[in-house]
Design a protein around this motif. Structure first.
Motif, PDB file in Angstrom:
ATOM      1  N   GLU A  64      -8.175   3.248  -8.599  1.00 54.30           N
ATOM      2  CA  GLU A  64      -9.295   3.770  -7.809  1.00 54.30           C
ATOM      3  C   GLU A  64      -9.304   5.299  -7.801  1.00 54.30           C
ATOM      4  OE1 GLU A  64     -11.840   2.323  -6.231  1.00 54.30           O
ATOM      5  OE2 GLU A  64     -11.270   0.206  -6.250  1.00 54.30           O
ATOM      6  N   PHE A  65      -8.145   5.908  -7.564  1.00 48.27           N
ATOM      7  CA  PHE A  65      -8.080   7.368  -7.550  1.00 48.27           C
ATOM      8  C   PHE A  65      -8.330   7.944  -8.935  1.00 48.27           C
ATOM      9  CE2 PHE A  65      -6.336   7.336  -3.251  1.00 48.27           C
ATOM     10  CZ  PHE A  65      -6.886   8.497  -2.729  1.00 48.27           C
ATOM     11  N   SER A  66      -7.785   7.312  -9.962  1.00 49.09           N
ATOM     12  CA  SER A  66      -8.010   7.788 -11.329  1.00 49.09           C
ATOM     13  C   SER A  66      -9.493   7.751 -11.667  1.00 49.09           C
ATOM     14  CB  SER A  66      -7.209   6.923 -12.307  1.00 49.09           C
ATOM     15  OG  SER A  66      -7.470   7.307 -13.623  1.00 49.09           O
ATOM     16  N   HIS A  67     -10.148   6.675 -11.317  1.00 47.38           N
ATOM     17  CA  HIS A  67     -11.587   6.551 -11.568  1.00 47.38           C
ATOM     18  C   HIS A  67     -12.373   7.609 -10.784  1.00 47.38           C
ATOM     19  CE1 HIS A  67     -15.353   4.591 -12.577  1.00 47.38           C
ATOM     20  NE2 HIS A  67     -15.677   4.604 -11.297  1.00 47.38           N
ATOM     21  N   TYR A  68     -12.002   7.787  -9.531  1.00 47.27           N
ATOM     22  CA  TYR A  68     -12.693   8.770  -8.687  1.00 47.27           C
ATOM     23  C   TYR A  68     -12.566  10.175  -9.267  1.00 47.27           C
ATOM     24  CZ  TYR A  68     -13.795  11.714  -4.661  1.00 47.27           C
ATOM     25  OH  TYR A  68     -14.337  12.660  -3.846  1.00 47.27           O
ATOM     26  N   PHE A  69     -11.341  10.571  -9.604  1.00 51.66           N
ATOM     27  CA  PHE A  69     -11.137  11.923 -10.115  1.00 51.66           C
ATOM     28  C   PHE A  69     -11.662  12.102 -11.531  1.00 51.66           C
ATOM     29  CE2 PHE A  69      -7.908  12.158  -6.691  1.00 51.66           C
ATOM     30  CZ  PHE A  69      -8.469  13.229  -6.022  1.00 51.66           C
ATOM     31  N   GLY A  70     -11.800  11.011 -12.266  1.00 55.06           N
ATOM     32  CA  GLY A  70     -12.357  11.094 -13.611  1.00 55.06           C
ATOM     33  C   GLY A  70     -13.835  11.437 -13.613  1.00 55.06           C
ATOM     34  N   GLU A  71     -14.497  11.193 -12.488  1.00 54.92           N
ATOM     35  CA  GLU A  71     -15.938  11.437 -12.394  1.00 54.92           C
ATOM     36  C   GLU A  71     -16.297  12.705 -11.630  1.00 54.92           C
ATOM     37  OE1 GLU A  71     -17.449   7.930 -10.472  1.00 54.92           O
ATOM     38  OE2 GLU A  71     -17.459   6.790 -12.331  1.00 54.92           O
ATOM     39  N   LYS A  72     -15.332  13.394 -11.058  1.00 55.47           N
ATOM     40  CA  LYS A  72     -15.627  14.518 -10.170  1.00 55.47           C
ATOM     41  C   LYS A  72     -15.151  15.847 -10.743  1.00 55.47           C
ATOM     42  CE  LYS A  72     -17.058  12.015  -6.673  1.00 55.47           C
ATOM     43  NZ  LYS A  72     -18.413  12.006  -6.256  1.00 55.47           N
ATOM     44  N   GLU A  73     -15.886  16.880 -10.370  1.00 51.76           N
ATOM     45  CA  GLU A  73     -15.456  18.250 -10.628  1.00 51.76           C
ATOM     46  C   GLU A  73     -15.470  18.970  -9.295  1.00 51.76           C
ATOM     47  OE1 GLU A  73     -17.231  20.384 -13.842  1.00 51.76           O
ATOM     48  OE2 GLU A  73     -17.489  18.564 -15.030  1.00 51.76           O
TER      49      GLU A  73
END
Length: 191
Positions: A64-73
């Protein structure tokens, strides 16, 4: 969804809401709509099932965290930290059984004698601390966070945020009602 995955989902819910001792393998089988033999095919004991659930929770949190941070800047480390805390709270609400499970006594009691359980718990909490620490280090590099110990500050942040989630999970206080004050406090703390 595979039968094994379905068993893990049901067991997560039952262990989280009822506790380890109060959950029977027969109940897991009935709610999973499988024969008891199917559960014992995948998991030799109830403790093995519990450890598989805890491992699944760890993997889910990391994903979940990996997915979240993969989409954010983020504009800076302070913004990353605020987003990390906000996502922790979001995850605690959308994946409540995971956090209910982590707030139960049994995992920590088992960890006293079961090294694998202890390792899983350490990996889960280190994941959260590492995420907060990374944001603090980034913030120090870009000037959005003051001079403080990133690791210790990350531990204090996790303790604070997790405490609010515990209030929510125990139906003592609405975590959402504290959101603005929490973010304001974090902003002042890390400046």
């Amino acid at each position: 969804m595979s039968k094994k995955h379905e068993i893990l989902e049901v067991a997560t819910f039952l262990f989280a809401t009822k506790g380890f001792k109060e959950t029977s393998m027969g109940e897991v089988a009935a709610m999973s709509d499988v024969a008891s033999a199917t559960i014992f095919y995948h998991f030799k004991t109830k403790e093995d099932l519990f450890l598989a659930v805890l491992s699944s929770v760890k993997d889910g949190i990391l994903e979940e965290f990996s997915h979240y941070f993969g989409e954010k800047e983020f504009t800076d480390g302070a913004a990353r930290l605020e987003a990390s805390v906000a996502f922790y709270l979001y995850l605690a609400g959308t994946r409540q059984p995971w956090f209910l499970l982590l707030h139960r006594y049994y995992p920590y009691k088992l960890a006293e004698e079961n090294e694998f359980c202890r390792t899983l718990l350490e990996e889960i909490y280190n994941c959260f601390v590492d995420i907060f620490e990374k944001a603090l280090v980034e913030g120090q590099a870009d000037g959005s966070v003051g001079s403080l110990s990133p690791r210790k500050t990350a531990l204090v942040l996790l303790s604070t945020v997790d405490g609010i989630v515990r209030f929510k999970n125990c139906n003592l206080y609405d975590a959402g009602a504290l959101y603005n004050e929490l973010m304001s406090l974090i902003g002042r703390m890390v400046k």
